[in-house]
Design a protein around this motif. Structure first.
Motif, PDB file in Angstrom:
ATOM      1  N   ALA A  97       4.535  -3.207   7.203  1.00  0.00           N
ATOM      2  CA  ALA A  97       5.576  -4.063   6.625  1.00  0.00           C
ATOM      3  C   ALA A  97       6.912  -3.340   6.573  1.00  0.00           C
ATOM      4  O   ALA A  97       7.972  -3.980   6.552  1.00  0.00           O
ATOM      5  CB  ALA A  97       5.157  -4.507   5.222  1.00  0.00           C
ATOM      6  N   GLU A  98       6.901  -2.003   6.568  1.00  0.00           N
ATOM      7  CA  GLU A  98       8.134  -1.212   6.510  1.00  0.00           C
ATOM      8  C   GLU A  98       8.602  -0.775   7.883  1.00  0.00           C
ATOM      9  O   GLU A  98       9.590  -0.045   8.003  1.00  0.00           O
ATOM     10  CB  GLU A  98       7.918   0.021   5.628  1.00  0.00           C
ATOM     11  CG  GLU A  98       7.786  -0.274   4.136  1.00  0.00           C
ATOM     12  CD  GLU A  98       6.425  -0.852   3.804  1.00  0.00           C
ATOM     13  OE1 GLU A  98       5.432  -0.483   4.495  1.00  0.00           O
ATOM     14  OE2 GLU A  98       6.339  -1.681   2.886  1.00  0.00           O
ATOM     15  N   GLY A  99       7.898  -1.181   8.928  1.00  0.00           N
ATOM     16  CA  GLY A  99       8.283  -0.797  10.276  1.00  0.00           C
ATOM     17  C   GLY A  99       7.200   0.013  10.966  1.00  0.00           C
ATOM     18  O   GLY A  99       6.080   0.145  10.464  1.00  0.00           O
ATOM     19  N   GLU A 119      -7.523   1.202   8.385  1.00  0.00           N
ATOM     20  CA  GLU A 119      -8.348   0.966   7.206  1.00  0.00           C
ATOM     21  C   GLU A 119      -7.566   0.240   6.111  1.00  0.00           C
ATOM     22  O   GLU A 119      -8.148  -0.437   5.270  1.00  0.00           O
ATOM     23  CB  GLU A 119      -8.896   2.285   6.676  1.00  0.00           C
ATOM     24  CG  GLU A 119      -9.935   2.915   7.595  1.00  0.00           C
ATOM     25  CD  GLU A 119     -10.682   4.053   6.936  1.00  0.00           C
ATOM     26  OE1 GLU A 119     -10.061   4.775   6.115  1.00  0.00           O
ATOM     27  OE2 GLU A 119     -11.882   4.213   7.222  1.00  0.00           O
ATOM     28  N   ASP A 120      -6.232   0.385   6.118  1.00  0.00           N
ATOM     29  CA  ASP A 120      -5.391  -0.296   5.127  1.00  0.00           C
ATOM     30  C   ASP A 120      -4.954  -1.683   5.594  1.00  0.00           C
ATOM     31  O   ASP A 120      -4.206  -2.365   4.881  1.00  0.00           O
ATOM     32  CB  ASP A 120      -4.147   0.548   4.818  1.00  0.00           C
ATOM     33  CG  ASP A 120      -4.505   1.834   4.081  1.00  0.00           C
ATOM     34  OD1 ASP A 120      -5.513   1.824   3.353  1.00  0.00           O
ATOM     35  OD2 ASP A 120      -3.783   2.835   4.236  1.00  0.00           O
ATOM     36  N   GLY A 121      -5.380  -2.094   6.784  1.00  0.00           N
ATOM     37  CA  GLY A 121      -5.077  -3.431   7.270  1.00  0.00           C
ATOM     38  C   GLY A 121      -3.812  -3.576   8.083  1.00  0.00           C
ATOM     39  O   GLY A 121      -3.407  -4.701   8.404  1.00  0.00           O
ATOM     40  N   ASP A 122      -3.180  -2.456   8.467  1.00  0.00           N
ATOM     41  CA  ASP A 122      -1.970  -2.526   9.295  1.00  0.00           C
ATOM     42  C   ASP A 122      -2.363  -2.591  10.774  1.00  0.00           C
ATOM     43  O   ASP A 122      -3.206  -1.814  11.229  1.00  0.00           O
ATOM     44  CB  ASP A 122      -1.073  -1.313   9.052  1.00  0.00           C
ATOM     45  CG  ASP A 122      -0.533  -1.261   7.636  1.00  0.00           C
ATOM     46  OD1 ASP A 122      -0.114  -2.316   7.144  1.00  0.00           O
ATOM     47  OD2 ASP A 122      -0.542  -0.172   7.028  1.00  0.00           O
TER      48      ASP A 122
END
Length: 245
Positions: A97-99, A119-122
């Motif tokens: 979300a931050e790039g 693992e964090d969904g990115d």
């Protein structure tokens, strides 16, 4: 006397910071793709705290940042379809979300929409920046050594590996990710080899880090004793002056 105490305190602050870094290395010894860190310190000359005879200027110890060893970690077999290990230089690109962020941690998975994500969904970025989407109904997924993702004879996409001319532009950003702190743009790394079903281990050597932790602890104790001795000497000097007066 105050000068010695101030110098000792500056050294203690640096040693505490170094202990935090060593402890973090040990805690991440089993974290995939983690890179060992070490503290850089420097001395900075300052004017003495008083006019008593002594060296001028007084040199204080300061934290000068963290150095990171991006050396290759050992590749270990996991058998996971979406576990990927990079052999050679380079990083996976992750869209957050931050790039864009970059990582050597190849623990990916498929989310409910079929995207390859961390693992964090990115989402894991494919070559060109787009997402890689898997259709579970099209069969097993294979990933070639050059990053081509396929299901049967159908090519789904290609995982890109990028490199930076200056690794110093990368800063930790949480989640085992790095962010680019400069205008320097990453370039494709064609020589990197991607191994499916493998993960790159941390390049932390636990034995060396534990040894370093002991060294830091002993150094802190020596500085503490020096400061205690200096304070005691100052106290005795004041007492003697008081008797004379």
């Amino acid at each position: 006397m105050d000068n010695a105490l101030f110098v000792g305190l500056s050294r203690q602050m640096v040693l505490r910071r170094e202990m935090d870094i060593v402890a973090n290395n040990i805690a991440n010894a089993d974290t995939a793709g983690f890179k060992v860190e070490s503290l850089m310190a420097r001395t900075e000359p300052k004017n003495p705290a008083n006019t008593a005879p002594g060296p001028r200027p007084v040199k204080f110890v300061l934290d000068d940042g963290v150095a990171r060893n991006f050396g290759q970690g050992t590749l270990r077999t996991t058998g996971g379809t979406f576990d990927l290990g990079i052999e050679g230089d380079g990083f996976f690109t992750v869209n957050t979300a931050e790039g864009e962020r970059y990582t050597r941690d190849g623990r990916f998975r498929m989310d409910p929409t079929g995207r390859l994500v961390t693992e964090d969904g990115d989402p894991l970025a494919g070559e060109g920046g787009g997402e890689i989407v898997i259709d579970p109904e099209k069969g097993p997924v294979t990933i070639s050594k050059d990053g081509v993702v396929s299901q049967g004879t159908e090519r789904i996409g290609k995982i890109g590996v990028v490199e930076f001319a200056e690794l110093s532009v990368l800063r930790k950003d949480g989640g085992n990710l790095y962010r680019n702190t400069s205008n320097l743009q990453p370039a494709p790394q064609p020589d990197a080899v991607i191994h499916q079903g493998m993960l790159e281990s941390s390049n932390v050597n636990p034995v060396l880090e534990i040894t370093r932790m002991i060294e830091v602890t002993r150094a802190y104790e020596r500085v503490t004793k020096m400061m205690d001795s200096t304070a005691e000497l100052s106290r005795r000097s004041i007492e003697r002056l008081g008797r004379v007066n």
